[in-house]
Design a protein around this motif. Structure first.
Motif, short mmCIF file in Angstrom:
data_model
loop_
_atom_site.label_atom_id
_atom_site.label_comp_id
_atom_site.label_asym_id
_atom_site.label_seq_id
_atom_site.Cartn_x
_atom_site.Cartn_y
_atom_site.Cartn_z
N ARG A 29 11.23 7.05 -0.19
CA ARG A 29 12.41 7.70 -0.76
C ARG A 29 13.65 6.98 -0.23
NH1 ARG A 29 15.73 11.94 0.52
NH2 ARG A 29 14.54 12.50 2.37
N GLU A 47 0.83 -1.21 0.00
CA GLU A 47 0.00 0.00 0.00
C GLU A 47 0.87 1.26 0.00
OE1 GLU A 47 -3.38 -0.04 -0.13
OE2 GLU A 47 -3.27 -2.22 -0.25
N GLY A 48 0.38 2.28 -0.67
CA GLY A 48 1.03 3.59 -0.61
C GLY A 48 2.12 3.77 -1.64
N ASP A 49 2.70 4.96 -1.58
CA ASP A 49 3.77 5.32 -2.50
C ASP A 49 5.07 4.62 -2.11
OD1 ASP A 49 2.06 7.09 -3.81
OD2 ASP A 49 2.63 8.77 -2.51
N ARG A 50 5.97 4.57 -3.06
CA ARG A 50 7.30 4.04 -2.84
C ARG A 50 8.05 4.99 -1.90
NH1 ARG A 50 11.98 5.48 -4.73
NH2 ARG A 50 13.61 4.00 -5.23
N THR A 110 12.29 7.67 4.07
CA THR A 110 10.89 7.90 4.47
C THR A 110 10.21 6.56 4.69
OG1 THR A 110 10.14 7.94 2.16
CG2 THR A 110 10.75 10.06 3.14
N GLN A 111 9.09 6.57 5.40
CA GLN A 111 8.30 5.36 5.67
C GLN A 111 9.14 4.29 6.39
OE1 GLN A 111 5.98 3.96 2.29
NE2 GLN A 111 6.18 5.93 1.28
N TYR A 124 11.75 -2.81 1.44
CA TYR A 124 11.39 -1.60 2.16
C TYR A 124 11.00 -1.91 3.60
CZ TYR A 124 11.13 0.41 -2.54
OH TYR A 124 11.41 0.83 -3.82
N GLY A 161 6.61 -4.58 -5.85
CA GLY A 161 6.51 -3.25 -5.24
C GLY A 161 7.05 -3.18 -3.82
#
Length: 162
Positions: free
Chosen positions: A15, A10-13, A26-27, A128, A110
């Motif tokens: 940085r 979920e969400g953007d990739r 980030t994240q 990630y 992803g």
């Protein structure tokens, strides 16, 4: 082992840095989640010894093959190439050695990206940082795939049902 099917992230990739050290900005993972992952890695992966990464920044915690030989043909992290197969950064992201046959599926999922030296033949991808419990379970599946690639064996402790 076939690379596990992963749910959509979920969400953007997040940085990340384009160079070495390859870090996520980030994240990032909450500290308690990162510690839970570290504890799982230390107990679920037989024949390993934890320690400071031999290739990343000093705050990076790694797992090394100890009581088990690497699987034939496995390309693990430099400098030794036969011991460190995964490490956890302070931001919660991971670098992993995966079977090259699984790279396309992993990258298409992803959940991560290529290491900056990937195109130079380095067998390392970034996962990630998990942001919640569900993402932690996905991380465990990918770490288990890395362990299986490194050793030719599945971990003894399975992940929780997702």
């Amino acid at each position: 082992m076939t690379f596990p099917t992963l749910p959509a992230r979920e969400g953007d990739r997040p940085r990340t840095g384009p160079e070495v050290p390859h870090l996520q900005f980030t994240q990032t993972s909450p500290p308690q989640l990162k510690e839970e992952l570290r504890q799982w890695m230390a107990t679920a992966l037989p024949g390993i010894v934890p320690g400071r990464s031999e290739i990343s920044v000093p705050s990076t915690w790694a797992v090394f093959l100890s009581d088990v030989a690497p699987a034939e043909g496995a390309r693990l992290f430099l400098p030794r190439g036969n011991a460190e197969f995964a490490h956890l950064h302070a931001d919660g992201s991971l670098h992993l050695a995966l079977d090259p046959a699984d790279h396309a599926a992993f990258l298409a999922s992803g959940w991560g990206e290529k290491h900056p030296y990937y195109d130079r033949g380095v067998n390392v991808v970034m996962f990630y940082a998990p942001r919640d419990q569900a993402e932690l379970e996905v991380a465990k599946k990918v770490i288990a795939a890395s362990y299986h690639y490194a050793t030719g064996r599945a971990p003894t402790v399975t992940t929780a049902a997702a």
